[in-house]
Design a protein around this motif. Structure first.
Motif, short mmCIF file in Angstrom:
data_model
loop_
_atom_site.label_atom_id
_atom_site.label_comp_id
_atom_site.label_asym_id
_atom_site.label_seq_id
_atom_site.Cartn_x
_atom_site.Cartn_y
_atom_site.Cartn_z
N PHE A 1 0.83 -1.21 0.00
CA PHE A 1 0.00 0.00 0.00
C PHE A 1 0.86 1.26 0.00
O PHE A 1 0.46 2.29 -0.56
N ALA A 2 2.04 1.19 0.61
CA ALA A 2 2.96 2.34 0.55
C ALA A 2 3.43 2.57 -0.88
O ALA A 2 3.56 3.72 -1.33
N ALA A 3 3.67 1.47 -1.63
CA ALA A 3 4.07 1.59 -3.03
C ALA A 3 2.97 2.21 -3.87
O ALA A 3 3.23 3.02 -4.77
N VAL A 4 1.72 1.86 -3.56
CA VAL A 4 0.58 2.46 -4.26
C VAL A 4 0.55 3.97 -4.06
O VAL A 4 0.41 4.74 -5.01
N LEU A 5 0.69 4.39 -2.82
CA LEU A 5 0.64 5.82 -2.51
C LEU A 5 1.79 6.56 -3.18
O LEU A 5 1.61 7.66 -3.74
N ALA A 6 2.99 5.98 -3.15
CA ALA A 6 4.14 6.62 -3.79
C ALA A 6 3.90 6.79 -5.29
O ALA A 6 4.18 7.86 -5.86
N MET A 7 3.36 5.75 -5.93
CA MET A 7 3.10 5.83 -7.36
C MET A 7 2.00 6.82 -7.67
O MET A 7 2.01 7.47 -8.73
N MET A 8 1.06 6.98 -6.76
CA MET A 8 0.00 7.99 -6.96
C MET A 8 0.59 9.39 -7.06
O MET A 8 0.20 10.19 -7.91
N PHE A 9 1.55 9.68 -6.18
CA PHE A 9 2.18 11.00 -6.22
C PHE A 9 2.98 11.18 -7.51
O PHE A 9 2.96 12.25 -8.12
N VAL A 10 3.68 10.13 -7.94
CA VAL A 10 4.43 10.20 -9.20
C VAL A 10 3.47 10.44 -10.36
O VAL A 10 3.73 11.29 -11.24
N GLN A 11 2.36 9.70 -10.39
CA GLN A 11 1.39 9.84 -11.47
C GLN A 11 0.75 11.22 -11.47
O GLN A 11 0.47 11.79 -12.54
N THR A 12 0.52 11.78 -10.29
CA THR A 12 -0.03 13.14 -10.19
C THR A 12 0.94 14.15 -10.79
O THR A 12 0.54 15.05 -11.56
N LEU A 13 2.21 14.02 -10.48
CA LEU A 13 3.23 14.92 -11.05
C LEU A 13 3.32 14.77 -12.56
O LEU A 13 3.46 15.76 -13.29
N LEU A 14 3.21 13.55 -13.04
CA LEU A 14 3.23 13.33 -14.49
C LEU A 14 2.01 13.97 -15.15
O LEU A 14 2.12 14.55 -16.24
N GLY A 15 0.87 13.88 -14.49
CA GLY A 15 -0.34 14.51 -15.03
C GLY A 15 -0.21 16.02 -15.09
O GLY A 15 -0.60 16.65 -16.08
N ILE A 16 0.34 16.61 -14.04
CA ILE A 16 0.54 18.06 -14.02
C ILE A 16 1.51 18.47 -15.12
O ILE A 16 1.28 19.45 -15.86
N GLY A 17 2.58 17.70 -15.29
CA GLY A 17 3.54 18.00 -16.34
C GLY A 17 2.94 17.86 -17.73
O GLY A 17 3.22 18.67 -18.62
N THR A 18 2.09 16.86 -17.92
CA THR A 18 1.43 16.67 -19.21
C THR A 18 0.60 17.88 -19.58
O THR A 18 0.62 18.36 -20.73
N VAL A 19 -0.14 18.40 -18.61
CA VAL A 19 -1.00 19.57 -18.86
C VAL A 19 -0.16 20.82 -19.10
O VAL A 19 -0.39 21.56 -20.06
N MET A 20 0.82 21.07 -18.25
CA MET A 20 1.59 22.32 -18.33
C MET A 20 2.44 22.41 -19.59
O MET A 20 2.75 23.50 -20.06
N TYR A 21 2.79 21.24 -20.18
CA TYR A 21 3.55 21.24 -21.43
C TYR A 21 2.67 20.94 -22.63
O TYR A 21 3.17 20.62 -23.71
#
Length: 382
Positions: free
Chosen positions: A321-341
């Motif tokens: 479950f810790a790995a899930v949460l860590a990947m959620m934060f990574v995926q959120t950052l990737l989503g923000i980067g996708t939008v901003m670029y």
């Protein structure tokens, strides 16, 4: 009346032999080629992941409508000569995407997008062939474990349905005035791909242990954590489908500021399309807004599940479950980067593959809450 026995007869010579105790189901010898089937499913899983990536790139390069016919068998052969290429090009020239967006495209430019779509469809055929050869081989050899035939057959049925939905999606962009496929059909197509991935991942996890080990592990299941894992899985699936709606109307290429949208919390004119319900599928601002808000809510839900998992006595489950949460934060950052670029294909495809990785991590955490790993008193896994 029983016969008289000699006083010199050895005691117990005619005592009946005791049968060796028979074990129950948990002690039974494993049936079927569990390891071989597991490897076969892992190969299919890898092919489906590649299929999702190729499908995403096909979408990002606007190649999905380059092949205007559905020929499951004869379509495996690409154009073989100049006349064949001209024939395919003429069919493409007749659809709205060419007439309204790509008028004047050269034959070489058409060939570029054609190869993307042909490769996407060809990979689908390869997956179907790998499934069929493997399933029939195990079935004829009688190596499928008890109760697994319907599961493996169901995967093949879902794959066939996926091919049909793929054509249903493509056909939506071949007439009328649409320049792309219908976003809700794209979401259905991608959603089913993740359903197939989810089933394969679950089956791989199950086959990684014997039936006896699974039965023993289930006694230590964490029902509350399993329910949270199930809710997290459904929530993540919803977010994936909404992400497909974003991709279907290129909503990720607009409103490139964050955390606001065009300087405000809500995008301008979120309900401008009539009737109102169409805005939830076709309004790029509203669809992207929903995707953002659902993403934030998913992270909050992930934090709740992670906090609950900390109470688990099983170290492997806690880490899952810790790995899930860590990947959620990574995926959120990737989503923000996708939008901003403005959704360049390099970042967008990594974001899509990140969804695959997160999806599998959630399913694994859910599995481990249902079938926790055996561990020693000191906390190490057995």
């Amino acid at each position: 009346m029983s016969a008289k026995r000699s006083i010199f007869e050895e005691v117990g010579t005619d005592t009946p032999k005791r049968e060796t105790p028979r074990g129950g189901l948990i002690d039974a010898k494993p049936r079927g080629a569990r390891t071989a089937i597991r490897v076969w499913l892992m190969i299919i899983f890898a092919l489906v992941v590649v299929m999702i990536a190729v499908g995403g790139l096909t979408r990002l390069t606007d190649s999905g409508l380059s092949i205007t016919e559905w020929r499951p068998v004869t379509g495996a052969l690409p154009p073989m000569n100049e006349a064949d290429w001209q024939s395919e090009f003429e069919k493409y020239r007749a659809i709205p995407e060419y007439q309204l967006q790509n008028r004047g495209m050269s034959l070489s430019e058409f060939q570029f997008i054609y190869w993307w779509e042909w490769g996407h469809r060809q990979l689908g055929r390869v997956i179907g062939l790998v499934w069929a050869v493997g399933f029939l081989g195990f079935l004829v050899a009688r190596k499928i474990p008890t109760g697994w035939t319907p599961r493996l057959l169901g995967l093949g049925a879902l794959g066939g349905l996926q091919g049909f939905i793929g054509w249903w999606m493509v056909s939506s962009g071949l007439d009328g005035e649409m320049l792309d496929v219908a976003s809700y059909r794209l979401a259905t197509h991608l959603g089913l791909a993740f359903v197939i991935l989810g089933f394969i991942a679950w089956y791989v996890f199950l086959l990684g242990r014997s039936e006896a080990q699974l039965m023993q592990a289930r006694r230590a299941r964490d029902g509350k954590l399993f329910s949270l894992g199930t809710g997290l899985m459904h929530f993540a699936f919803l977010q994936i489908v909404i992400g497909a709606l974003v991709a279907g109307i290129d909503a990720g290429r607009n409103y490139t500021d964050w955390p606001l949208m065009a300087g405000g919390f809500l995008p301008p004119d979120p309900l401008q399309i009539e009737p109102i319900w169409r805005n939830f599928f076709e309004n790029d601002g509203l669809v992207q807004f929903i995707h953002r808000m659902t993403g934030y809510a998913l992270v909050v839900f992930g934090v709740i599940a992670w906090r609950r998992s900390r109470a688990s006595a099983n170290a492997v489950t806690r880490f899952a479950f810790a790995a899930v949460l860590a990947m959620m934060f990574v995926q959120t950052l990737l989503g923000i980067g996708t939008v901003m670029y403005s959704a360049p294909w390099e970042i967008a495809i990594v974001h899509q593959l990140g969804a695959v990785f997160l999806w599998v991590l959630i399913i694994r955490a859910r599995f481990l809450s249902q079938y926790p790993r055996t561990q020693s008193i000191r906390g190490g896994t057995a």
